[in-house]
Design a protein around this motif. Structure first.
Motif, PDB file in Angstrom:
ATOM      1  N   SER A 139      32.504  29.170  48.745  1.00  0.00           N
ATOM      2  CA  SER A 139      32.366  28.440  47.480  1.00  0.00           C
ATOM      3  C   SER A 139      31.540  29.271  46.504  1.00  0.00           C
ATOM      4  CB  SER A 139      31.716  27.073  47.715  1.00  0.00           C
ATOM      5  OG  SER A 139      30.340  27.193  48.065  1.00  0.00           O
ATOM      6  N   GLY A 140      30.545  29.996  47.036  1.00  0.00           N
ATOM      7  CA  GLY A 140      29.765  30.896  46.201  1.00  0.00           C
ATOM      8  C   GLY A 140      30.600  32.077  45.731  1.00  0.00           C
ATOM      9  N   GLY A 141      31.462  32.571  46.610  1.00  0.00           N
ATOM     10  CA  GLY A 141      32.348  33.666  46.232  1.00  0.00           C
ATOM     11  C   GLY A 141      33.291  33.259  45.116  1.00  0.00           C
ATOM     12  N   LYS A 142      33.831  32.070  45.224  1.00  0.00           N
ATOM     13  CA  LYS A 142      34.744  31.546  44.193  1.00  0.00           C
ATOM     14  C   LYS A 142      34.024  31.443  42.850  1.00  0.00           C
ATOM     15  CE  LYS A 142      37.988  27.690  43.471  1.00  0.00           C
ATOM     16  NZ  LYS A 142      37.575  27.201  42.150  1.00  0.00           N
ATOM     17  N   LYS A 143      32.797  30.967  42.888  1.00  0.00           N
ATOM     18  CA  LYS A 143      32.005  30.833  41.669  1.00  0.00           C
ATOM     19  C   LYS A 143      31.819  32.185  40.989  1.00  0.00           C
ATOM     20  CE  LYS A 143      27.348  29.467  40.156  1.00  0.00           C
ATOM     21  NZ  LYS A 143      26.023  28.934  40.610  1.00  0.00           N
ATOM     22  N   GLY A 188      38.024  36.496  37.140  1.00  0.00           N
ATOM     23  CA  GLY A 188      38.952  36.893  38.182  1.00  0.00           C
ATOM     24  C   GLY A 188      39.668  35.721  38.824  1.00  0.00           C
ATOM     25  N   VAL A 189      40.556  36.033  39.753  1.00  0.00           N
ATOM     26  CA  VAL A 189      41.324  35.027  40.487  1.00  0.00           C
ATOM     27  C   VAL A 189      40.879  35.045  41.942  1.00  0.00           C
ATOM     28  CG1 VAL A 189      43.619  34.265  41.188  1.00  0.00           C
ATOM     29  CG2 VAL A 189      43.288  35.342  38.938  1.00  0.00           C
ATOM     30  N   PHE A 190      40.386  33.926  42.433  1.00  0.00           N
ATOM     31  CA  PHE A 190      39.861  33.806  43.791  1.00  0.00           C
ATOM     32  C   PHE A 190      40.934  33.291  44.743  1.00  0.00           C
ATOM     33  CE2 PHE A 190      36.745  32.946  47.074  1.00  0.00           C
ATOM     34  CZ  PHE A 190      37.234  31.825  47.717  1.00  0.00           C
ATOM     35  N   LYS A 191      40.907  33.813  45.955  1.00  0.00           N
ATOM     36  CA  LYS A 191      41.822  33.357  47.000  1.00  0.00           C
ATOM     37  C   LYS A 191      41.090  33.372  48.321  1.00  0.00           C
ATOM     38  CE  LYS A 191      46.419  34.363  48.942  1.00  0.00           C
ATOM     39  NZ  LYS A 191      47.630  35.212  48.804  1.00  0.00           N
ATOM     40  N   GLU A 192      41.319  32.378  49.164  1.00  0.00           N
ATOM     41  CA  GLU A 192      40.730  32.353  50.500  1.00  0.00           C
ATOM     42  C   GLU A 192      41.830  32.166  51.531  1.00  0.00           C
ATOM     43  OE1 GLU A 192      38.918  28.840  52.240  1.00  0.00           O
ATOM     44  OE2 GLU A 192      37.070  29.987  52.582  1.00  0.00           O
ATOM     45  N   VAL A 193      41.828  33.012  52.560  1.00  0.00           N
ATOM     46  CA  VAL A 193      42.773  32.901  53.663  1.00  0.00           C
ATOM     47  C   VAL A 193      42.002  33.163  54.956  1.00  0.00           C
ATOM     48  CG1 VAL A 193      44.777  33.634  52.314  1.00  0.00           C
ATOM     49  CG2 VAL A 193      43.389  35.348  53.496  1.00  0.00           C
ATOM     50  N   GLY A 194      42.603  32.858  56.082  1.00  0.00           N
ATOM     51  CA  GLY A 194      41.925  33.138  57.340  1.00  0.00           C
ATOM     52  C   GLY A 194      42.435  32.306  58.486  1.00  0.00           C
ATOM     53  N   THR A 195      41.892  32.570  59.665  1.00  0.00           N
ATOM     54  CA  THR A 195      42.286  31.874  60.880  1.00  0.00           C
ATOM     55  C   THR A 195      41.293  30.751  61.187  1.00  0.00           C
ATOM     56  OG1 THR A 195      40.985  33.204  62.419  1.00  0.00           O
ATOM     57  CG2 THR A 195      43.107  34.106  61.726  1.00  0.00           C
ATOM     58  N   SER A 196      41.737  29.801  61.965  1.00  0.00           N
ATOM     59  CA  SER A 196      40.872  28.680  62.340  1.00  0.00           C
ATOM     60  C   SER A 196      40.053  28.985  63.587  1.00  0.00           C
ATOM     61  CB  SER A 196      41.716  27.419  62.588  1.00  0.00           C
ATOM     62  OG  SER A 196      42.663  27.649  63.625  1.00  0.00           O
ATOM     63  N   TRP A 236      19.491  31.412  55.341  1.00  0.00           N
ATOM     64  CA  TRP A 236      19.466  31.930  53.973  1.00  0.00           C
ATOM     65  C   TRP A 236      20.352  31.018  53.142  1.00  0.00           C
ATOM     66  CZ3 TRP A 236      20.810  34.702  58.259  1.00  0.00           C
ATOM     67  CH2 TRP A 236      22.177  34.693  58.594  1.00  0.00           C
ATOM     68  N   ASP A 237      20.373  31.248  51.829  1.00  0.00           N
ATOM     69  CA  ASP A 237      21.212  30.465  50.935  1.00  0.00           C
ATOM     70  C   ASP A 237      22.648  30.971  51.041  1.00  0.00           C
ATOM     71  OD1 ASP A 237      22.565  29.310  48.845  1.00  0.00           O
ATOM     72  OD2 ASP A 237      20.888  29.414  47.459  1.00  0.00           O
ATOM     73  N   GLU A 238      23.475  30.199  51.667  1.00  0.00           N
ATOM     74  CA  GLU A 238      24.856  30.610  51.914  1.00  0.00           C
ATOM     75  C   GLU A 238      25.659  30.755  50.628  1.00  0.00           C
ATOM     76  OE1 GLU A 238      26.026  27.527  54.560  1.00  0.00           O
ATOM     77  OE2 GLU A 238      24.551  28.140  56.063  1.00  0.00           O
ATOM     78  N   VAL A 239      25.419  29.865  49.669  1.00  0.00           N
ATOM     79  CA  VAL A 239      26.134  29.955  48.393  1.00  0.00           C
ATOM     80  C   VAL A 239      25.813  31.275  47.704  1.00  0.00           C
ATOM     81  CG1 VAL A 239      26.435  28.941  46.101  1.00  0.00           C
ATOM     82  CG2 VAL A 239      26.231  27.450  48.098  1.00  0.00           C
ATOM     83  N   LYS A 240      24.533  31.634  47.685  1.00  0.00           N
ATOM     84  CA  LYS A 240      24.124  32.882  47.037  1.00  0.00           C
ATOM     85  C   LYS A 240      24.665  34.104  47.782  1.00  0.00           C
ATOM     86  CE  LYS A 240      19.989  31.396  44.527  1.00  0.00           C
ATOM     87  NZ  LYS A 240      20.323  29.970  44.498  1.00  0.00           N
ATOM     88  N   LEU A 241      24.769  34.006  49.092  1.00  0.00           N
ATOM     89  CA  LEU A 241      25.342  35.116  49.858  1.00  0.00           C
ATOM     90  C   LEU A 241      26.802  35.314  49.458  1.00  0.00           C
ATOM     91  CD1 LEU A 241      25.026  37.256  52.085  1.00  0.00           C
ATOM     92  CD2 LEU A 241      25.703  35.508  53.745  1.00  0.00           C
ATOM     93  N   GLY A 242      27.543  34.217  49.337  1.00  0.00           N
ATOM     94  CA  GLY A 242      28.932  34.306  48.897  1.00  0.00           C
ATOM     95  C   GLY A 242      29.049  34.829  47.479  1.00  0.00           C
ATOM     96  N   GLU A 243      28.143  34.375  46.613  1.00  0.00           N
ATOM     97  CA  GLU A 243      28.139  34.867  45.234  1.00  0.00           C
ATOM     98  C   GLU A 243      27.932  36.372  45.196  1.00  0.00           C
ATOM     99  OE1 GLU A 243      26.053  32.789  41.994  1.00  0.00           O
ATOM    100  OE2 GLU A 243      25.476  31.312  43.502  1.00  0.00           O
ATOM    101  N   LEU A 244      26.931  36.857  45.932  1.00  0.00           N
ATOM    102  CA  LEU A 244      26.625  38.279  45.930  1.00  0.00           C
ATOM    103  C   LEU A 244      27.823  39.089  46.418  1.00  0.00           C
ATOM    104  CD1 LEU A 244      24.669  40.563  45.438  1.00  0.00           C
ATOM    105  CD2 LEU A 244      23.635  40.108  47.677  1.00  0.00           C
ATOM    106  N   ALA A 245      28.521  38.569  47.426  1.00  0.00           N
ATOM    107  CA  ALA A 245      29.716  39.258  47.926  1.00  0.00           C
ATOM    108  C   ALA A 245      30.792  39.326  46.850  1.00  0.00           C
ATOM    109  CB  ALA A 245      30.246  38.541  49.164  1.00  0.00           C
ATOM    110  N   GLY A 246      30.975  38.225  46.122  1.00  0.00           N
ATOM    111  CA  GLY A 246      31.979  38.195  45.060  1.00  0.00           C
ATOM    112  C   GLY A 246      31.648  39.146  43.927  1.00  0.00           C
ATOM    113  N   TYR A 247      30.383  39.151  43.506  1.00  0.00           N
ATOM    114  CA  TYR A 247      29.968  40.041  42.429  1.00  0.00           C
ATOM    115  C   TYR A 247      30.081  41.518  42.845  1.00  0.00           C
ATOM    116  CZ  TYR A 247      28.106  36.234  39.539  1.00  0.00           C
ATOM    117  OH  TYR A 247      27.977  35.124  38.744  1.00  0.00           O
ATOM    118  N   THR A 248      29.764  41.799  44.103  1.00  0.00           N
ATOM    119  CA  THR A 248      29.859  43.183  44.594  1.00  0.00           C
ATOM    120  C   THR A 248      31.310  43.641  44.610  1.00  0.00           C
ATOM    121  OG1 THR A 248      27.909  42.811  45.989  1.00  0.00           O
ATOM    122  CG2 THR A 248      29.252  44.732  46.480  1.00  0.00           C
ATOM    123  N   ALA A 249      32.201  42.769  45.069  1.00  0.00           N
ATOM    124  CA  ALA A 249      33.624  43.110  45.102  1.00  0.00           C
ATOM    125  C   ALA A 249      34.141  43.401  43.692  1.00  0.00           C
ATOM    126  CB  ALA A 249      34.411  41.976  45.740  1.00  0.00           C
TER     127      ALA A 249
END
Length: 364
Positions: free
Chosen positions: A80-84, A91-99, A301-314
């Motif tokens: 959710s942080g990555g999407k933000k 940009g355009v966000f997409k999430e895929v993966g296995t269960s 740690w703050d999971e939302v911020k971790l996802g955000e940082l990953a998105g911004y880095t990408a």
């Protein structure tokens, strides 16, 4: 799976600390990106182009997140942080993966598909440090930027690794927390996630190093078991640990799924209050167990911020603002400026300890 560590209103800084390689391909951190000006391997994978620190994030970037497990609330929060972050940059966000957290073949298949679909960047949490390398290198050859978050792959198979905190600080602090609770005496065990999880193995390596300190002379790590980030399996592994070792005094579960399952078992057993449990968990999952005395303290740690940082880095990589080489800087939205460290590692911040005194201050 990983944790969350932050305090309200606190600004995060990046520690440019190199991650040590423990056991296998580093149980969860480190990466090496070679740029055209860095032949020493202090970045992540082979850098694509030259960094333009004054550049702007390109609009319309297609960025896909590939978590270790899609039905895991930890990764749901992360992404959710990555999407933000992705959408904040246009940009355009997409999430895929296995269960399943152990379906490595499934992760490989998704990487191949995302490459064929022409993604500008792939952000993934690796289930296995080695199995994804071929497909990730093919993605980078196709000009797809590759970022790992939470759990790393081999350094030459991506350009940057977003680490939630220093791997050493996580591993050592888990032992330090439990040591205080046990008065540095007794048998302990570790309830990990998957046996191939790079972050888990790295943390366990630092736990073992910390236990070499003379103050832990009366504490002994007797067993490491794996719950595969599955609640039922983690519950059963906790039960098995306690039944097989009547002298067990403490458990470290460095996984949000594992610590919650272990707390559930302890809470309804004769071991409540007799066996200490710590690890990495979500405050919302662990609140009841802290308040009823099952758990004294744990970290995250703050999971939302971790996802955000990953998105911004990408986005920064895909825009050519950085290449993943050590010393490069970029701005991650409201999170502020970050610096790429050794082996392409970018660190969110330090872990936060949650206990009865502060847990109600957090909602995640």
């Amino acid at each position: 799976m990983a944790i969350r560590l932050f305090a309200p209103g606190r600004r995060w800084s990046v520690a440019v600390a190199g991650a040590a390689v423990i056991g296998m391909a580093l149980a969860g951190c480190g990466g090496a990106t070679k740029s055209s000006t860095d032949s020493g391997g202090s970045g992540g994978a082979a850098a694509q182009g030259t960094a333009n620190p004054n550049g702007q994030v390109k609009k319309g970037l297609k960025i896909a997140f590939l978590p270790k497990q899609t039905n895991n609330t930890y990764f749901t929060t992360l992404d959710s942080g990555g999407k933000k972050a992705v959408e904040a940059g246009g940009g355009v966000f997409k999430e895929v993966g296995t269960s399943s957290a152990t379906d490595t073949a499934g992760q490989v298949s998704y990487v191949n598909t995302l490459t064929q679909q022409g993604m500008n960047a792939i952000v993934l949490s690796a289930q296995d440090p080695n199995a994804l390398c071929t497909s990730l290198k093919q993605a980078m050859s196709a000009k797809v930027s590759v970022v790992t978050y939470d759990s790393d792959t081999n350094p030459d198979c991506r350009q940057a690794f977003i680490n939630q905190a220093s791997s050493e600080s996580i591993g050592r602090s888990e032992v330090q927390l439990l040591g205080k609770e046990l008065n540095y005496t007794g048998d302990i065990a570790v309830l990990s996630a998957a046996q191939t999880a790079t972050n888990q193995n790295t943390w366990i390596g630092f736990m073992q190093q910390e236990l070499k300190d003379p103050k832990y002379a009366k504490m002994k790590l007797v067993k490491v078991v794996y719950g595969n980030d599955d609640a039922q399996m983690s519950f059963q592994q906790t039960q098995g640990l306690l039944q097989s070792d009547p002298n067990l005094k403490g458990i470290i579960a460095p996984t949000t799924v594992g610590i919650k399952a272990a707390a559930q078992y302890l809470d309804g057993s004769q071991y409540k209050g007799k066996v200490q449990l710590t690890g990495l968990g979500d405050p919302n999952d662990m609140r009841q167990y802290v308040k009823d005395g099952t758990v004294t303290a744990f970290e995250l740690w703050d999971e939302v911020k971790l996802g955000e940082l990953a998105g911004y880095t990408a986005a920064a990589l895909a825009s050519g603002i950085i290449t993943g080489a050590k010393g490069e800087t970029f701005t991650a939205g409201d999170l502020g400026k970050y610096t790429v460290g050794d082996k392409g590692e970018v660190i969110l911040g330090d872990p936060t300890v949650f206990n009865a005194q502060n847990i109600d201050q957090y909602n995640f």
